[in-house]
Design a protein around this motif. Structure first.
Motif, mmCIF file in Angstrom:
data_model
loop_
_atom_site.group_PDB
_atom_site.id
_atom_site.type_symbol
_atom_site.label_atom_id
_atom_site.label_comp_id
_atom_site.label_asym_id
_atom_site.label_seq_id
_atom_site.Cartn_x
_atom_site.Cartn_y
_atom_site.Cartn_z
ATOM 1 N N GLU A 159 63.423 24.821 -63.405
ATOM 2 C CA GLU A 159 63.013 25.652 -64.542
ATOM 3 C C GLU A 159 62.883 24.810 -65.805
ATOM 4 O OE1 GLU A 159 64.597 29.549 -67.090
ATOM 5 O OE2 GLU A 159 65.653 28.911 -65.290
ATOM 6 N N LYS A 160 63.829 23.914 -66.012
ATOM 7 C CA LYS A 160 63.795 23.045 -67.193
ATOM 8 C C LYS A 160 62.624 22.065 -67.124
ATOM 9 C CE LYS A 160 66.799 20.009 -69.913
ATOM 10 N NZ LYS A 160 68.165 19.406 -69.981
ATOM 11 N N ALA A 161 62.364 21.536 -65.925
ATOM 12 C CA ALA A 161 61.301 20.531 -65.771
ATOM 13 C C ALA A 161 59.927 21.109 -66.066
ATOM 14 C CB ALA A 161 61.336 19.956 -64.351
ATOM 15 N N TYR A 162 59.683 22.360 -65.625
ATOM 16 C CA TYR A 162 58.354 22.937 -65.831
ATOM 17 C C TYR A 162 58.165 23.538 -67.224
ATOM 18 C CZ TYR A 162 57.087 21.899 -61.068
ATOM 19 O OH TYR A 162 56.771 21.225 -59.905
ATOM 20 N N LYS A 163 59.194 23.399 -68.041
ATOM 21 C CA LYS A 163 59.007 23.640 -69.472
ATOM 22 C C LYS A 163 58.494 22.368 -70.135
ATOM 23 C CE LYS A 163 62.531 27.254 -69.961
ATOM 24 N NZ LYS A 163 63.868 27.597 -70.524
ATOM 25 N N LYS A 164 58.871 21.241 -69.550
ATOM 26 C CA LYS A 164 58.393 19.946 -70.048
ATOM 27 C C LYS A 164 56.986 19.659 -69.530
ATOM 28 C CE LYS A 164 59.546 14.999 -69.825
ATOM 29 N NZ LYS A 164 60.526 13.997 -69.311
ATOM 30 N N TYR A 165 56.748 19.955 -68.260
ATOM 31 C CA TYR A 165 55.441 19.724 -67.647
ATOM 32 C C TYR A 165 54.787 21.082 -67.402
ATOM 33 C CZ TYR A 165 57.321 15.043 -66.692
ATOM 34 O OH TYR A 165 57.877 13.782 -66.808
ATOM 35 N N ASP A 166 53.798 21.425 -68.216
ATOM 36 C CA ASP A 166 53.144 22.725 -68.118
ATOM 37 C C ASP A 166 52.395 22.866 -66.786
ATOM 38 O OD1 ASP A 166 50.415 24.394 -68.767
ATOM 39 O OD2 ASP A 166 52.175 25.203 -69.788
ATOM 40 N N ILE A 167 52.681 23.935 -66.062
ATOM 41 C CA ILE A 167 52.079 24.127 -64.740
ATOM 42 C C ILE A 167 50.558 24.242 -64.827
ATOM 43 C CG2 ILE A 167 51.849 25.777 -62.827
ATOM 44 C CD1 ILE A 167 54.812 26.228 -62.911
ATOM 45 N N ASN A 168 50.046 24.938 -65.848
ATOM 46 C CA ASN A 168 48.592 25.070 -65.991
ATOM 47 C C ASN A 168 47.927 23.710 -66.189
ATOM 48 O OD1 ASN A 168 48.869 27.806 -65.724
ATOM 49 N ND2 ASN A 168 48.616 28.271 -67.894
ATOM 50 N N GLU A 169 48.593 22.847 -66.937
ATOM 51 C CA GLU A 169 48.037 21.505 -67.162
ATOM 52 C C GLU A 169 48.063 20.680 -65.872
ATOM 53 O OE1 GLU A 169 49.954 19.575 -70.411
ATOM 54 O OE2 GLU A 169 49.362 21.099 -71.887
ATOM 55 N N LEU A 170 49.089 20.878 -65.066
ATOM 56 C CA LEU A 170 49.160 20.163 -63.792
ATOM 57 C C LEU A 170 48.037 20.608 -62.857
ATOM 58 C CD1 LEU A 170 53.025 20.324 -63.165
ATOM 59 C CD2 LEU A 170 51.705 18.315 -63.867
ATOM 60 N N ILE A 171 47.786 21.919 -62.811
ATOM 61 C CA ILE A 171 46.684 22.434 -61.982
ATOM 62 C C ILE A 171 45.355 21.919 -62.503
ATOM 63 C CG2 ILE A 171 45.458 24.518 -61.251
ATOM 64 C CD1 ILE A 171 48.193 25.953 -61.291
ATOM 65 N N SER A 172 45.198 21.903 -63.828
ATOM 66 C CA SER A 172 43.957 21.389 -64.438
ATOM 67 C C SER A 172 43.753 19.919 -64.086
ATOM 68 C CB SER A 172 44.013 21.557 -65.961
ATOM 69 O OG SER A 172 44.031 22.929 -66.307
ATOM 70 N N PHE A 173 44.838 19.167 -64.025
ATOM 71 C CA PHE A 173 44.751 17.753 -63.625
ATOM 72 C C PHE A 173 44.100 17.644 -62.240
ATOM 73 C CE2 PHE A 173 46.520 14.402 -60.959
ATOM 74 C CZ PHE A 173 46.238 13.261 -61.692
ATOM 75 N N HIS A 174 44.538 18.484 -61.321
ATOM 76 C CA HIS A 174 43.992 18.421 -59.956
ATOM 77 C C HIS A 174 42.532 18.882 -59.917
ATOM 78 C CE1 HIS A 174 47.641 17.213 -57.921
ATOM 79 N NE2 HIS A 174 48.321 18.132 -58.585
ATOM 80 N N LEU A 175 42.190 19.854 -60.755
ATOM 81 C CA LEU A 175 40.786 20.290 -60.818
ATOM 82 C C LEU A 175 39.901 19.157 -61.323
ATOM 83 C CD1 LEU A 175 41.100 23.942 -62.213
ATOM 84 C CD2 LEU A 175 40.910 23.192 -59.839
ATOM 85 N N ASN A 176 40.374 18.461 -62.343
ATOM 86 C CA ASN A 176 39.610 17.311 -62.862
ATOM 87 C C ASN A 176 39.507 16.218 -61.802
ATOM 88 O OD1 ASN A 176 38.894 18.073 -65.558
ATOM 89 N ND2 ASN A 176 41.045 17.838 -66.155
ATOM 90 N N ARG A 177 40.586 16.025 -61.077
ATOM 91 C CA ARG A 177 40.593 14.999 -60.036
ATOM 92 C C ARG A 177 39.597 15.333 -58.936
ATOM 93 N NH1 ARG A 177 46.145 12.914 -57.060
ATOM 94 N NH2 ARG A 177 45.291 10.991 -56.191
ATOM 95 N N LYS A 178 39.439 16.621 -58.674
ATOM 96 C CA LYS A 178 38.477 17.074 -57.665
ATOM 97 C C LYS A 178 37.059 17.185 -58.233
ATOM 98 C CE LYS A 178 40.920 17.772 -53.882
ATOM 99 N NZ LYS A 178 40.581 17.109 -52.600
ATOM 100 N N LYS A 179 36.929 16.782 -59.507
ATOM 101 C CA LYS A 179 35.625 16.805 -60.188
ATOM 102 C C LYS A 179 35.033 18.225 -60.228
ATOM 103 C CE LYS A 179 34.417 11.975 -59.114
ATOM 104 N NZ LYS A 179 35.606 11.525 -59.740
ATOM 105 N N ILE A 180 35.891 19.206 -60.490
ATOM 106 C CA ILE A 180 35.447 20.586 -60.645
ATOM 107 C C ILE A 180 34.928 20.769 -62.065
ATOM 108 C CG2 ILE A 180 36.133 23.004 -60.543
ATOM 109 C CD1 ILE A 180 36.230 21.541 -57.845
ATOM 110 N N ASN A 181 33.767 21.349 -62.204
ATOM 111 C CA ASN A 181 33.171 21.578 -63.524
ATOM 112 C C ASN A 181 33.519 22.966 -64.039
ATOM 113 O OD1 ASN A 181 31.734 19.047 -63.650
ATOM 114 N ND2 ASN A 181 30.316 19.900 -62.127
ATOM 115 N N LYS A 182 33.846 23.044 -65.327
ATOM 116 C CA LYS A 182 34.174 24.327 -65.933
ATOM 117 C C LYS A 182 32.942 25.225 -65.997
ATOM 118 C CE LYS A 182 38.093 22.928 -68.807
ATOM 119 N NZ LYS A 182 38.670 22.867 -70.170
ATOM 120 N N SER A 183 33.207 26.536 -65.904
ATOM 121 C CA SER A 183 32.179 27.580 -66.051
ATOM 122 C C SER A 183 31.122 27.563 -64.952
ATOM 123 C CB SER A 183 31.497 27.494 -67.428
ATOM 124 O OG SER A 183 32.454 27.613 -68.460
ATOM 125 N N ILE A 184 31.380 26.797 -63.883
ATOM 126 C CA ILE A 184 30.470 26.826 -62.734
ATOM 127 C C ILE A 184 31.225 27.473 -61.575
ATOM 128 C CG2 ILE A 184 29.174 25.459 -61.063
ATOM 129 C CD1 ILE A 184 28.692 23.388 -63.201
#
Length: 218
Positions: A159-184
């Motif tokens: 619980e403490k760790a995911y206050k430091k590392y935002d879960i939404n930002e972590l998921i966004s990292f993987h989307l960027n890594r997969k080269k997913i484009n926004k709004s498509i």
């Protein structure tokens, strides 16, 4: 198992020298050409001398001390690579054929010295896994499971760790890594593949769906 006669039979010490390979080992040679090793700290507490007579029972006592020293050395070698949980250390020493008594002796000493600390191990483990692998809570719990840590400790630190590392930002990292484009928007096959990937990374569907909506993917 030595019989009573063998236990009290004495042999004379003919040579004493320090091990060339391990500086904290003393090698004792007997008149029957056999040798045994003594940890330096045990030797300092009760020095032996050339000409002394020693029984098989006394040699067994030094052998026990040597086994403890070897278990301790093995533990320190493991700790030199990275921190270990108490459970992992027990398992690794067991694999090296040390007995339960030898293992418990060493574990208790390491805990007293604070070289083994499950709370510190878990904190470091969690932060390194999130930082390096960008994984979600489910995957993190799965990787922690083999260490048999307290559930309360794990819940508190996660619980403490995911206050430091935002879960939404972590998921966004993987989307960027997969080269997913926004709004498509993704088709069904692409979405299913991405869903499975993020679920394997340990994220909950609610968080995944929330990021999808923010990115305009669904």
């Amino acid at each position: 198992m030595l019989n009573q006669k063998e236990r009290v039979k004495k042999n004379k010490i003919t040579n004493i020298k320090r091990s060339k390979r391990f500086s904290d080992r003393i090698i004792i040679q007997l008149n029957n050409k056999s040798v045994f090793r003594v940890p330096e700290d045990a030797f300092a507490l009760k020095p032996l001398h050339v000409g002394d007579e020693i029984t098989a029972k006394e040699i067994n006592h030094y052998d026990d001390k040597m086994r403890i020293q070897e278990a301790k050395d093995a533990a320190f070698r493991l700790l030199s690579f990275r921190m270990r949980s108490i459970s992992e250390m027990k398992r690794r020493l067991k694999q090296k054929s040390f007995t339960n008594d030898e293992i418990n002796n060493v574990i208790n000493k390491l805990i007293k010295l604070d070289f083994l600390n499950d709370a510190m191990f878990a904190k470091t483990f969690i932060n390194e896994k999130i930082k390096n692998k960008k994984i979600g809570p489910r995957a993190l719990r799965s990787e922690l499971f083999p260490h048999h840590l307290s559930s309360d400790l794990i819940n508190q630190l996660i619980e403490k760790a995911y206050k430091k590392y935002d879960i939404n930002e972590l998921i966004s990292f993987h989307l960027n890594r997969k080269k997913i484009n926004k709004s498509i928007q993704l088709n069904k096959k692409e979405l299913t593949r991405l869903n499975n990937y993020l679920l394997r990374k340990g994220f909950e569907w609610d968080n995944i769906s929330n990021v999808y909506h923010k990115w305009g993917l669904i």
